[in-house]
Design a protein around this motif. Sequence first.
Motif, mmCIF file in Angstrom:
data_model
loop_
_atom_site.group_PDB
_atom_site.id
_atom_site.type_symbol
_atom_site.label_atom_id
_atom_site.label_comp_id
_atom_site.label_asym_id
_atom_site.label_seq_id
_atom_site.Cartn_x
_atom_site.Cartn_y
_atom_site.Cartn_z
ATOM 1 N N VAL A 266 0.231 4.588 -32.749
ATOM 2 C CA VAL A 266 1.297 5.443 -33.262
ATOM 3 C C VAL A 266 2.551 4.590 -33.408
ATOM 4 C CG1 VAL A 266 2.724 7.489 -32.890
ATOM 5 C CG2 VAL A 266 0.316 7.503 -32.178
ATOM 6 N N TRP A 267 3.083 4.521 -34.610
ATOM 7 C CA TRP A 267 4.262 3.704 -34.896
ATOM 8 C C TRP A 267 5.398 4.576 -35.405
ATOM 9 C CZ3 TRP A 267 2.367 -1.055 -38.260
ATOM 10 C CH2 TRP A 267 1.410 -1.787 -37.528
ATOM 11 N N ALA A 268 6.613 4.177 -35.091
ATOM 12 C CA ALA A 268 7.800 4.728 -35.739
ATOM 13 C C ALA A 268 8.268 3.676 -36.732
ATOM 14 C CB ALA A 268 8.890 5.036 -34.722
ATOM 15 N N THR A 269 7.961 3.872 -38.023
ATOM 16 C CA THR A 269 8.207 2.806 -38.998
ATOM 17 C C THR A 269 9.614 2.846 -39.589
ATOM 18 O OG1 THR A 269 6.947 4.132 -40.611
ATOM 19 C CG2 THR A 269 5.833 2.282 -39.582
ATOM 20 N N GLU A 270 10.411 3.833 -39.232
ATOM 21 C CA GLU A 270 11.840 3.819 -39.545
ATOM 22 C C GLU A 270 12.582 4.617 -38.482
ATOM 23 O OE1 GLU A 270 13.233 5.099 -43.391
ATOM 24 O OE2 GLU A 270 11.564 4.127 -44.433
ATOM 25 N N TRP A 271 13.740 4.114 -38.100
ATOM 26 C CA TRP A 271 14.712 4.859 -37.298
ATOM 27 C C TRP A 271 16.008 4.060 -37.326
ATOM 28 C CZ3 TRP A 271 16.913 2.555 -32.926
ATOM 29 C CH2 TRP A 271 16.278 1.382 -32.467
ATOM 30 N N GLY A 272 17.106 4.714 -37.115
ATOM 31 C CA GLY A 272 18.376 4.002 -37.098
ATOM 32 C C GLY A 272 19.525 4.880 -37.547
ATOM 33 N N TRP A 273 20.700 4.264 -37.650
ATOM 34 C CA TRP A 273 21.918 4.960 -38.080
ATOM 35 C C TRP A 273 22.685 4.096 -39.069
ATOM 36 C CZ3 TRP A 273 19.694 5.630 -33.433
ATOM 37 C CH2 TRP A 273 19.515 6.947 -33.007
ATOM 38 N N SER A 274 23.331 4.765 -40.003
ATOM 39 C CA SER A 274 24.157 4.079 -40.982
ATOM 40 C C SER A 274 25.592 3.980 -40.484
ATOM 41 C CB SER A 274 24.134 4.850 -42.315
ATOM 42 O OG SER A 274 25.047 4.290 -43.223
ATOM 43 N N SER A 275 26.231 2.878 -40.823
ATOM 44 C CA SER A 275 27.645 2.694 -40.480
ATOM 45 C C SER A 275 28.552 3.114 -41.632
ATOM 46 C CB SER A 275 27.905 1.223 -40.135
ATOM 47 O OG SER A 275 27.634 0.385 -41.248
ATOM 48 N N TYR A 276 28.028 3.886 -42.575
ATOM 49 C CA TYR A 276 28.778 4.243 -43.785
ATOM 50 C C TYR A 276 30.037 5.048 -43.457
ATOM 51 C CZ TYR A 276 27.144 9.184 -43.994
ATOM 52 O OH TYR A 276 26.909 10.516 -43.752
ATOM 53 N N PHE A 311 10.014 0.234 -35.857
ATOM 54 C CA PHE A 311 10.708 -0.590 -36.855
ATOM 55 C C PHE A 311 12.087 -0.003 -37.122
ATOM 56 C CE2 PHE A 311 6.284 -1.469 -37.476
ATOM 57 C CZ PHE A 311 6.203 -2.787 -37.909
ATOM 58 N N LEU A 312 13.102 -0.778 -36.806
ATOM 59 C CA LEU A 312 14.476 -0.365 -37.055
ATOM 60 C C LEU A 312 14.782 -0.454 -38.548
ATOM 61 C CD1 LEU A 312 17.277 0.335 -35.799
ATOM 62 C CD2 LEU A 312 17.641 -2.123 -35.549
ATOM 63 N N PHE A 313 15.472 0.545 -39.061
ATOM 64 C CA PHE A 313 15.952 0.511 -40.428
ATOM 65 C C PHE A 313 17.452 0.252 -40.386
ATOM 66 C CE2 PHE A 313 17.348 2.163 -44.499
ATOM 67 C CZ PHE A 313 16.343 1.747 -45.352
ATOM 68 N N ASN A 314 17.918 -0.928 -40.764
ATOM 69 C CA ASN A 314 17.356 -1.859 -41.720
ATOM 70 C C ASN A 314 17.892 -3.238 -41.343
ATOM 71 O OD1 ASN A 314 15.818 -2.255 -44.146
ATOM 72 N ND2 ASN A 314 17.718 -2.428 -45.296
ATOM 73 N N LEU A 315 17.262 -4.332 -41.796
ATOM 74 C CA LEU A 315 17.801 -5.653 -41.501
ATOM 75 C C LEU A 315 19.145 -5.855 -42.192
ATOM 76 C CD1 LEU A 315 17.634 -8.458 -40.244
ATOM 77 C CD2 LEU A 315 16.317 -9.207 -42.242
ATOM 78 N N GLY A 328 24.435 1.509 -45.652
ATOM 79 C CA GLY A 328 25.059 1.054 -44.419
ATOM 80 C C GLY A 328 24.178 0.930 -43.200
ATOM 81 N N TYR A 329 22.845 0.935 -43.346
ATOM 82 C CA TYR A 329 21.957 0.899 -42.185
ATOM 83 C C TYR A 329 21.726 -0.510 -41.633
ATOM 84 C CZ TYR A 329 20.418 5.795 -42.464
ATOM 85 O OH TYR A 329 20.369 7.176 -42.429
ATOM 86 N N GLY A 330 22.203 -1.532 -42.288
ATOM 87 C CA GLY A 330 21.835 -2.892 -41.930
ATOM 88 C C GLY A 330 22.380 -3.391 -40.617
ATOM 89 N N LEU A 331 21.617 -4.319 -40.030
ATOM 90 C CA LEU A 331 22.132 -5.134 -38.926
ATOM 91 C C LEU A 331 23.074 -6.199 -39.477
ATOM 92 C CD1 LEU A 331 18.802 -5.817 -36.945
ATOM 93 C CD2 LEU A 331 20.433 -3.946 -36.611
#
Length: 437
Positions: A266-276, A311-315, A328-331
């Motif tokens: 079981v994978w979480a292939t996207e998660w994260g927050w935007s800095s927009y 997997f964190l969204f997004n590089l 705005g999701y990038g690292l």
Amino acid sequence: MKGKALLAISVLSACVLGAFSPAVEAETILRAPRAVTWKDFLGVNVQFHYFPADIYPKQMNRLDQLGLNWIRWTLHWPILEPAPGQYNLADLDAAMAAARPHDYRTVAYLVGSATFDSTAPQGASNADQYPPRDIGVFAERMTALAQRYPQVSHWQVWNEPNIIWLPQADPVAYYNLLTTTASAIRSAVPGKPIVTAGVAYYGQMRGSTGYMLQSMVDQGLARQDIVAAYHPYSEYPEGDSIQDRDFLVRATALNKSLHDAGVSQVWATEWGWSSYAGPVEMQHIVGLDGQADYTLRRLALMSTLDYQRIFLFNLSDLDQRASARDRGYGLLDLNAEPKPVYTALKRFFEVTGPTLQPADPPPAKAIPEDLYAIAWNRPDGTHLLMAWSASSGHLNFPGIKSASLHDPLTGKRTELADSKGVDVPLTPTLQILAWKP
């Protein structure tokens, strides 16, 4: 509460897919089910071929500096094949070649119907959001990509069909697309692992009370040896409702249901927050600092749940082709320069080291009711406690006479020493207490 030991307690109610309970205990003290090695557990989403050839090598180097190894690569069929048999692969070929020396474990997903194979009405501007007219053509194209790019270790079929497919989600049609594509790829490239589309949130479908992953399980997903994937986005690290810890409740229930049904991965292939900065689009404004804070807290929580990979969204941030929020999701920013979230993650990994073993938390006094705490051991014998509390109380540890308190958001390190036991001032953001016996 005084003198109470920090015991590893379950805060989550027993629930099944589609029936979630908000009931929780007061403190959220979590214990991971297994050791975590960050480079195997945490990956990031990438779109290297959408960037200039002088930018994506910098992105790759930044990723390597984090010590991470898994990437999830976005491929849009309508862009790669704008007309039948006319392929636009030069940029993708170049980026794949540049990535090869980095030895990434790569998951690639193909999403969107090419205009010539879409079920969209004539003249529709969003033809890519309709399912393919001929799923055999889609399966052929994914198979050709799998043969062209053998460095891709896993292939994922589509993305978020539970909310993207028009005019409505169709779990039976999607499952047919999934299994047909899986069979085609496996025939051409034996043993190549396949991943379900990462369904948005927990698989909810518009206009339906059903859940797409549950439907796939009912149709026989466990017998297909296919990885199950979903995207647990939420307003806050703990969930859309902090008080109810609904991310923890829902993710624990969903993972258990999938594993109990026989799905091994079981994978979480996207998660994260935007800095927009807005306008507001399905996520409240958290800014650069909020993105860093939320990402660390969610990573700490996810490492304790029964995911095999996340997997964190997004590089990288994205350009004007994406919506204001999605940019705005990038690292990293568009020039591959680190944002605060990247720096915070790097500091986090410097404190934790590459691998952690689950541990029981030490006895403590004065435990606030809104505490989140997770204990780990490093291989060198160092004990760690990740903790945060919105009420910003204190924790006193009678058995710990000296320790270091690390704040990955600021880089601050505070030495604590007290013959009666160290006193730790809590904050709403994640801190890590480190000590040796």
